[in-house]
Enzyme design. Structure first.
Site, PDB file in Angstrom:
ATOM      1  N   GLN A 100     -60.437  53.531-122.003  1.00 59.73           N
ATOM      2  CA  GLN A 100     -60.969  53.943-120.706  1.00 59.73           C
ATOM      3  C   GLN A 100     -60.188  55.169-120.241  1.00 59.73           C
ATOM      4  O   GLN A 100     -59.000  55.084-119.949  1.00 59.73           O
ATOM      5  CB  GLN A 100     -60.830  52.827-119.672  1.00 59.73           C
ATOM      6  N   TYR A 170     -62.010  56.327-107.897  1.00 58.02           N
ATOM      7  CA  TYR A 170     -61.025  57.135-108.593  1.00 58.02           C
ATOM      8  C   TYR A 170     -61.508  58.589-108.522  1.00 58.02           C
ATOM      9  O   TYR A 170     -62.488  58.887-107.854  1.00 58.02           O
ATOM     10  CB  TYR A 170     -60.880  56.656-110.037  1.00 58.02           C
ATOM     11  N   ARG A 356     -62.648  38.852-116.439  1.00 62.39           N
ATOM     12  CA  ARG A 356     -61.811  37.735-115.997  1.00 62.39           C
ATOM     13  C   ARG A 356     -61.963  36.494-116.869  1.00 62.39           C
ATOM     14  O   ARG A 356     -60.984  35.777-117.125  1.00 62.39           O
ATOM     15  CB  ARG A 356     -62.140  37.389-114.537  1.00 62.39           C
TER      16      ARG A 356
END
Length: 410
Positions: A100, A170, A356
């Site tokens: 990423q 971001y 998760r």
């Protein structure tokens, strides 16, 4: 038309994947010296062994000031030997490795990084208790070069896929936001102008790596600020689904991406919109010190909102993006069992991403493949969220907190 089996082989751009399951980017908190560690390698090796087709390493910052703190990897020659060991470990388990690539922008901690946080405009950078420095047009051109350089380092280190981070407010995402981008030049104002920065970076990355790697973008559908519905954007709201569909169409027309991964929420303004489930307010504040801890405790009910969890919770928004473009899409957000995988693929999504649930059970994909009735033991407590500042983990799996489902097992 029959939808594909989630465990059938598939192609993502130039790469062949053993199935349609991707470990999404979840910052691992395992790089204290901003370099790969044995712990980081084992984290991803275990996930790869658990059955996903690709494991995404986060967060690979393209520049030192683009980290949320100095303990994150930034893509440089010094990092390459460790990155090669990491990709080799993932490959040894039959999976592909993705990096990423991103720049934290206003989410960066300027105090920790000892470098000024950057933004499209002068906007608050709360992690460093400061404001950002507005990028000049020369800075923007240099940032495109910086992303290209990071992409080259990633591919030369053995990565098969590159995710360009255009989400969560971001740096790239903040350019897309009408709330955060207050520029009056060719990179601000209209949506086409606000999308220009993202498009130039994506074009630069693709030109740099060609067909050496799959390239996709993580794109916000809604920042979680204002209203997500039709025609409700504007200067007092964040980026919304209508604008996301238009940007996705621009990306598709450019032809530089192999896929899009729709996401939502803002690490700057509303992180829980990405996660859904219980907000870990006390634990999140306790992960910080001094004034940041006090501020987070005071603002926790506002900053960490509660959005009820349900499987595939980003699917309603993502369906609108699916209708807007024909390019491959990767669905994330509450993919926990065979039913949610099948629903996503039946709705026209090409891949699913898990996060998760794999912290709780790295081998969940393999177990679902063996038995379609298996469901995740993740309880969506989100206590994993604050652990990114120490070592990303599931506290229930580690035995740090009681398992609320334990009494039901017998």
């Amino acid at each position: 038309m029959t939808s594909p089996d989630p465990f059938s082989p598939a192609r993502l751009g130039p790469k062949s994947l053993r199935n349609r399951l991707i470990k999404c980017a979840t910052f691992e908190g395992a790089t204290p010296d901003a370099l790969v560690t044995d712990e980081l390698i084992e984290f991803h090796r275990e996930v790869a062994a658990g059955g996903v087709a690709m494991s995404t390493v986060a967060y690979c910052a393209v520049a030192p000031e683009g980290r949320t703190d100095r303990h994150q990897i930034w893509m440089r020659d010094e990092a390459m030997p460790g990155l090669r060991k990491l990709t080799d470990a993932i490959h040894s388990e039959g999976a592909l490795a993705a990096a990423q690539l991103g720049h934290a922008g206003a989410v960066a901690n300027s105090v920790s990084n000892r470098k000024k946080a950057l933004g499209p405009s002068r906007i608050p950078a709360p992690m460093g208790m400061s404001v950002t420095r507005k990028l000049t047009t020369d800075d923007i051109a240099e940032m495109v070069t910086t992303f290209r350089r990071a992409a080259r380092i990633a591919v030369d280190s053995g990565f098969d896929g590159l995710e360009v981070h255009c989400g969560h407010n971001y740096l790239i995402s903040s350019f897309l936001s009408p709330l955060l981008n207050r520029r009056r030049d060719g990179y601000g104002g209209s949506l086409v102008n606000r999308a220009r920065f993202a498009r130039e970076i994506i074009e630069g990355v693709r030109e740099e790596v060609g067909d050496e790697a799959a390239v996709w973008a993580k794109l916000n559908m809604f920042d979680g600020v204002g209203k997500p519905g039709p025609g409700r954007g504007g200067r007092l709201s964040g980026f919304n689904i209508d604008e996301a569909c238009e940007v996705a169409q621009l990306f598709e027309s450019d032809g530089h991406l192999d896929a899009l991964e729709p996401t939502a929420g803002s690490s700057l303004l509303n992180p829980m919109y990405l996660f859904h489930g219980q907000p870990p307010r006390k634990e999140f504040a306790d992960a910080f010190h001094g004034s940041m801890r006090l501020g987070l405790k005071a603002m926790a009910p506002v900053f960490l909102k509660h959005y009820p969890y349900h499987d595939a919770y980003l699917l309603p928004l993502a369906r609108q993006l699916r209708e807007a473009v024909s390019m491959p899409l990767i669905l994330l957000g509450g993919i926990t069992d065979r039913a949610s995988m099948d629903t996503a693929l039946a709705d026209g999504f090409d891949f699913v991403a898990m996060g998760r649930a794999l912290l709780r059970e790295p081998d969940l994909p393999r177990r679902i493949a063996d038995d379609p009735t298996v469901t995740s033991r993740c309880v969506h407590c989100n206590l994993c969220m604050p652990t990114i500042y120490s070592r990303t983990r599931c506290p229930i799996r580690e035995g740090e907190v009681p398992d609320p489902t334990a009494s039901a097992v017998g």
